[in-house]
Write a protein that holds these residues in place. Structure first.
Motif, PDB file in Angstrom:
ATOM      1  N   ASP A  41      16.915   6.860  -0.610  1.00  0.00           N
ATOM      2  CA  ASP A  41      18.021   7.517   0.155  1.00  0.00           C
ATOM      3  C   ASP A  41      17.830   9.009   0.705  1.00  0.00           C
ATOM      4  OD1 ASP A  41      19.552   5.169  -0.215  1.00  0.00           O
ATOM      5  OD2 ASP A  41      21.209   5.986  -1.531  1.00  0.00           O
ATOM      6  N   TYR A  42      16.681   9.768   0.129  1.00  0.00           N
ATOM      7  CA  TYR A  42      16.300  10.810   0.486  1.00  0.00           C
ATOM      8  C   TYR A  42      15.177  11.108   1.475  1.00  0.00           C
ATOM      9  CZ  TYR A  42      19.631  11.307  -3.619  1.00  0.00           C
ATOM     10  OH  TYR A  42      20.578  11.358  -4.459  1.00  0.00           O
ATOM     11  N   ILE A  43      14.605   9.856   1.861  1.00  0.00           N
ATOM     12  CA  ILE A  43      13.469  10.239   2.682  1.00  0.00           C
ATOM     13  C   ILE A  43      13.750   9.478   4.260  1.00  0.00           C
ATOM     14  CG2 ILE A  43      12.037  10.361   0.893  1.00  0.00           C
ATOM     15  CD1 ILE A  43      11.138   7.609   1.914  1.00  0.00           C
ATOM     16  N   ASP A  44      12.945   9.887   5.288  1.00  0.00           N
ATOM     17  CA  ASP A  44      12.933   9.200   6.486  1.00  0.00           C
ATOM     18  C   ASP A  44      11.552   8.260   6.452  1.00  0.00           C
ATOM     19  OD1 ASP A  44      12.854   8.217   8.928  1.00  0.00           O
ATOM     20  OD2 ASP A  44      13.322  10.179  10.079  1.00  0.00           O
ATOM     21  N   ILE A  45      11.763   6.991   6.343  1.00  0.00           N
ATOM     22  CA  ILE A  45      10.698   6.270   6.120  1.00  0.00           C
ATOM     23  C   ILE A  45       9.566   6.311   7.322  1.00  0.00           C
ATOM     24  CG2 ILE A  45      11.686   4.126   7.163  1.00  0.00           C
ATOM     25  CD1 ILE A  45       9.455   4.081   4.058  1.00  0.00           C
ATOM     26  N   HIS A  46      10.206   6.694   8.547  1.00  0.00           N
ATOM     27  CA  HIS A  46       9.487   6.768   9.505  1.00  0.00           C
ATOM     28  C   HIS A  46       8.765   8.109   9.801  1.00  0.00           C
ATOM     29  CE1 HIS A  46      11.064   3.093  10.746  1.00  0.00           C
ATOM     30  NE2 HIS A  46      12.171   3.360  10.569  1.00  0.00           N
ATOM     31  N   GLN A  47       8.905   9.163   8.906  1.00  0.00           N
ATOM     32  CA  GLN A  47       8.165  10.252   9.142  1.00  0.00           C
ATOM     33  C   GLN A  47       7.159  10.308   8.034  1.00  0.00           C
ATOM     34  OE1 GLN A  47      11.122  13.566   8.913  1.00  0.00           O
ATOM     35  NE2 GLN A  47      11.841  13.110  10.882  1.00  0.00           N
ATOM     36  N   LEU A  48       6.854   9.442   7.412  1.00  0.00           N
ATOM     37  CA  LEU A  48       5.610   9.298   6.258  1.00  0.00           C
ATOM     38  C   LEU A  48       4.575   8.920   6.940  1.00  0.00           C
ATOM     39  CD1 LEU A  48       7.693   7.563   3.339  1.00  0.00           C
ATOM     40  CD2 LEU A  48       7.369   9.852   3.461  1.00  0.00           C
ATOM     41  N   HIS A  49       3.657   9.295   6.106  1.00  0.00           N
ATOM     42  CA  HIS A  49       2.041   8.931   6.548  1.00  0.00           C
ATOM     43  C   HIS A  49       1.855   7.625   6.299  1.00  0.00           C
ATOM     44  CE1 HIS A  49      -1.965   9.257   7.571  1.00  0.00           C
ATOM     45  NE2 HIS A  49      -2.479   8.953   6.511  1.00  0.00           N
ATOM     46  N   ALA A  50       1.337   6.712   6.896  1.00  0.00           N
ATOM     47  CA  ALA A  50       1.024   5.247   6.665  1.00  0.00           C
ATOM     48  C   ALA A  50      -0.519   5.037   6.428  1.00  0.00           C
ATOM     49  CB  ALA A  50       1.268   4.371   7.855  1.00  0.00           C
ATOM     50  N   SER A  51      -0.895   4.464   5.448  1.00  0.00           N
ATOM     51  CA  SER A  51      -2.129   4.408   4.964  1.00  0.00           C
ATOM     52  C   SER A  51      -2.488   2.731   5.154  1.00  0.00           C
ATOM     53  CB  SER A  51      -2.418   4.478   3.522  1.00  0.00           C
ATOM     54  OG  SER A  51      -2.078   5.964   3.195  1.00  0.00           O
ATOM     55  N   SER A  52      -3.757   2.496   5.250  1.00  0.00           N
ATOM     56  CA  SER A  52      -4.054   1.183   5.667  1.00  0.00           C
ATOM     57  C   SER A  52      -4.026   0.067   4.251  1.00  0.00           C
ATOM     58  CB  SER A  52      -5.825   0.899   5.887  1.00  0.00           C
ATOM     59  OG  SER A  52      -6.191  -0.408   6.091  1.00  0.00           O
ATOM     60  N   ILE A  53      -3.331  -0.942   4.546  1.00  0.00           N
ATOM     61  CA  ILE A  53      -3.270  -1.940   3.457  1.00  0.00           C
ATOM     62  C   ILE A  53      -3.812  -3.286   3.805  1.00  0.00           C
ATOM     63  CG2 ILE A  53      -1.239  -0.865   2.627  1.00  0.00           C
ATOM     64  CD1 ILE A  53       0.457  -3.104   4.068  1.00  0.00           C
ATOM     65  N   SER A  54      -4.606  -3.305   4.832  1.00  0.00           N
ATOM     66  CA  SER A  54      -5.311  -4.479   5.181  1.00  0.00           C
ATOM     67  C   SER A  54      -5.979  -5.341   4.014  1.00  0.00           C
ATOM     68  CB  SER A  54      -6.337  -4.329   6.259  1.00  0.00           C
ATOM     69  OG  SER A  54      -7.359  -3.346   5.757  1.00  0.00           O
ATOM     70  N   GLN A  55      -6.728  -4.803   2.963  1.00  0.00           N
ATOM     71  CA  GLN A  55      -7.444  -5.313   1.975  1.00  0.00           C
ATOM     72  C   GLN A  55      -6.473  -6.077   0.999  1.00  0.00           C
ATOM     73  OE1 GLN A  55      -8.848  -2.831  -1.035  1.00  0.00           O
ATOM     74  NE2 GLN A  55      -7.805  -1.024  -0.217  1.00  0.00           N
ATOM     75  N   TYR A  56      -5.255  -5.373   0.974  1.00  0.00           N
ATOM     76  CA  TYR A  56      -4.088  -6.123   0.074  1.00  0.00           C
ATOM     77  C   TYR A  56      -3.498  -7.122   0.680  1.00  0.00           C
ATOM     78  CZ  TYR A  56      -4.462  -1.495  -2.681  1.00  0.00           C
ATOM     79  OH  TYR A  56      -5.196  -0.601  -3.140  1.00  0.00           O
ATOM     80  N   PHE A  87      13.234   1.199  -3.864  1.00  0.00           N
ATOM     81  CA  PHE A  87      12.972   2.181  -3.100  1.00  0.00           C
ATOM     82  C   PHE A  87      12.543   1.821  -1.548  1.00  0.00           C
ATOM     83  CE2 PHE A  87       9.643   4.834  -1.369  1.00  0.00           C
ATOM     84  CZ  PHE A  87      10.056   6.177  -1.164  1.00  0.00           C
ATOM     85  N   LEU A  88      11.730   0.977  -1.399  1.00  0.00           N
ATOM     86  CA  LEU A  88      11.727   0.483   0.017  1.00  0.00           C
ATOM     87  C   LEU A  88      13.237   0.095   0.715  1.00  0.00           C
ATOM     88  CD1 LEU A  88       8.100  -1.130  -0.283  1.00  0.00           C
ATOM     89  CD2 LEU A  88       8.554   1.105   0.887  1.00  0.00           C
ATOM     90  N   ALA A  89      13.791  -0.766  -0.034  1.00  0.00           N
ATOM     91  CA  ALA A  89      14.847  -1.380   0.447  1.00  0.00           C
ATOM     92  C   ALA A  89      15.810  -0.505   0.824  1.00  0.00           C
ATOM     93  CB  ALA A  89      15.489  -2.480  -0.454  1.00  0.00           C
ATOM     94  N   GLN A  90      16.036   0.668  -0.029  1.00  0.00           N
ATOM     95  CA  GLN A  90      16.991   1.883   0.058  1.00  0.00           C
ATOM     96  C   GLN A  90      16.450   2.605   1.431  1.00  0.00           C
ATOM     97  OE1 GLN A  90      16.775   3.812  -3.442  1.00  0.00           O
ATOM     98  NE2 GLN A  90      18.252   2.234  -4.761  1.00  0.00           N
ATOM     99  N   ALA A  91      15.157   2.797   1.410  1.00  0.00           N
ATOM    100  CA  ALA A  91      14.430   3.630   2.782  1.00  0.00           C
ATOM    101  C   ALA A  91      14.952   2.944   3.899  1.00  0.00           C
ATOM    102  CB  ALA A  91      13.226   3.979   2.562  1.00  0.00           C
ATOM    103  N   TYR A  92      14.948   1.633   4.016  1.00  0.00           N
ATOM    104  CA  TYR A  92      15.186   0.979   5.392  1.00  0.00           C
ATOM    105  C   TYR A  92      16.611   0.593   5.496  1.00  0.00           C
ATOM    106  CZ  TYR A  92      10.088   0.157   6.813  1.00  0.00           C
ATOM    107  OH  TYR A  92       8.966   0.091   6.858  1.00  0.00           O
ATOM    108  N   GLY A  93      17.353   1.170   4.472  1.00  0.00           N
ATOM    109  CA  GLY A  93      18.938   0.971   4.573  1.00  0.00           C
ATOM    110  C   GLY A  93      19.439  -0.401   4.227  1.00  0.00           C
ATOM    111  N   ILE A  94      18.546  -1.125   3.445  1.00  0.00           N
ATOM    112  CA  ILE A  94      18.915  -2.346   3.193  1.00  0.00           C
ATOM    113  C   ILE A  94      19.656  -2.650   2.058  1.00  0.00           C
ATOM    114  CG2 ILE A  94      18.144  -5.020   2.787  1.00  0.00           C
ATOM    115  CD1 ILE A  94      15.518  -4.209   4.426  1.00  0.00           C
TER     116      ILE A  94
END
Length: 432
Positions: free
Chosen positions: A108-123, A321-328
């Motif tokens: 609830d305390y972060i804006d998910i869209h302002q975070l730096h994204a890393s590559s997850i292609s291998q996963y 955490f991710l569900a809360q960050a996306y407001g789900i």
């Protein structure tokens, strides 16, 4: 002539110094590709040294342990207890992660869209393979068609399966099997000696592994996700002290005594973020601590594939955490579904590289969270991995003691003697 005392640091302190130096080097060489490459290669060489010794130790100890046990019914009983114990502890770990996420709402305390994204292609590619093959592929993969291929690929479960049957076969042939047992005992002793040599390089390896992590990310990248990282560590600490402490007390074990015994291995696991790094020493120490060889050699290698309590805590907490960050908003029934799916998925990808992340990829879509969200926490995965590795190390050490006690194959007198030796040894580290 005046005699001077020689000051000598324990392995744990040496590793901690390497950890601090690694952070400093990471800050100094932030973004420096040449330094990052050098540290990455040094760290990889250390992990490769560890991987080199893990399977020979597991195979040798497991064959001798099972052969000395020599009873198929007893092995089946121990195996049943071990799997049930692992499943119960993993379920509690997942539930604790969900509980902490619901109470403290880290997303609830972060804006998910302002975070730096890393590559997850291998996963993503690994997750697709796992989803396509399903859990039956894992079950079928337990039986090796070529044990030497499994050994070369580092597939732990097929190797354990073969070693168990080879140990039983060795016991069945009686006197003729003695030469095999003598040989395997010699292999184990030789590999434990090699382990001691490799551990002398641990501070250098740790320095490089931490250095490359900080140099690639930078300390500023941690700030927005600091609350999530701190909450993950608090949850893991609670699991060790409270949950494992209660379980230990039920079986007459003081968890603080166990933590004292494996302190150096906890530091090693934390700083390398690799459970394998501590595995050879944990097998050796649990035997010295009073657990019978057969139980140690079966429970600990199996646990390093199926009893990853730290990973379970992280997966449930990160999903929420991710569900809360996306407001789900997740209802109670959805969270129970998430718990069940995590239990199944985590067992279905045992031994897969980056398993915790792959589990999340295979799970979060079931609760409506965009897969892309994982790209925003990929950068801190290694930092959280350090904590969950400690939980895994403690959890599997505790499992060996619990199963040993349940089978009356735990020598309390030997454990007290070994604990006293450790206390005395650390008291003498300032003078030699």
């Amino acid at each position: 002539m005046k005699r001077y005392r020689q000051f000598r640091l324990s392995l744990g302190w040496q590793i901690l110094i390497g950890l601090v130096l690694g952070i400093i080097l990471g800050v100094v060489f932030y973004g420096n590709k040449t330094a990052i490459t050098a540290m990455q290669n040094i760290g990889t060489m250390f992990i490769s040294l560890i991987q080199m010794i893990v399977l020979p130790i597991v195979v040798a100890c497991l064959i001798t342990g099972i052969a000395n046990m020599g009873d198929l019914k007893k092995l089946g009983r121990i195996g049943g207890k071990t799997i049930i114990y692992f499943e119960v502890m993993t379920t509690i770990a997942i539930a604790l992660g969900l509980l902490m996420g619901n109470v403290f709402h880290p997303g609830d305390y972060i804006d998910i869209h302002q975070l730096h994204a890393s590559s997850i292609s291998q996963y993503v590619q690994t997750a697709k393979t796992v989803s396509h093959n399903g859990i039956w592929s894992t079950v079928m993969g337990i039986i090796p068609t070529n044990v030497f291929k499994s050994l070369s690929a580092g597939d732990m479960i097929p190797v354990i399966f073969f070693a168990v049957f080879f140990g039983l076969g060795t016991a069945a042939i009686g006197e003729q099997g003695k030469i095999i047992l003598d040989f395997m005992n010699a292999v184990a002793e030789a590999m434990f000696k090699v382990t001691n040599w490799v551990m002398h390089t641990a501070p250098i390896g740790v320095c490089a592994l931490i250095g490359v992590t900080v140099a690639e990310m930078g300390l500023k990248a941690l700030a927005p996700l600091g609350y999530f990282i701190i909450l993950a560590y608090i949850t893991m600490a609670l699991f060790i002290v409270v949950v494992m402490g209660i379980v230990g007390k039920l079986f007459g074990l003081n968890i603080w005594h166990l933590l004292r015994v494996i302190r150096d291995e906890m530091v090693l696991g934390f700083s390398t973020a690799s459970s394998e790094a501590a595995l050879p020493r944990i097998i050796d120490k649990m035997g010295k601590y009073g657990v019978s060889e057969g139980i140690v050699s079966f429970v600990i290698p199996t646990g390093y594939t199926f009893n990853l309590d730290g990973s379970a805590i992280y997966q449930s907490l990160a999903a929420l955490f991710l569900a809360q960050a996306y407001g789900i908003h997740l209802s109670l029934s959805q969270q129970i579904t998430l718990l069940v799916v995590l239990m199944i998925t985590s067992k279905g990808i045992a031994g897969v590289p980056g398993a915790s992340f792959v589990v999340l990829l295979a799970t979060i879509s079931t609760i409506g969270v965009p897969v892309q969200g994982l790209a925003f926490i990929a950068g801190i995965d290694r930092l959280v991995d350090m904590g969950r590795t400690v939980v895994n190390v403690v959890g599997n050490s505790l499992a060996a003691v619990i199963i040993g006690k349940s089978e009356n194959e735990f020598d309390s007198a030997q454990s007290e003697h070994y604990l006293a030796e450790i206390r005395a040894g650390r008291a003498r580290t300032t003078a030699k």
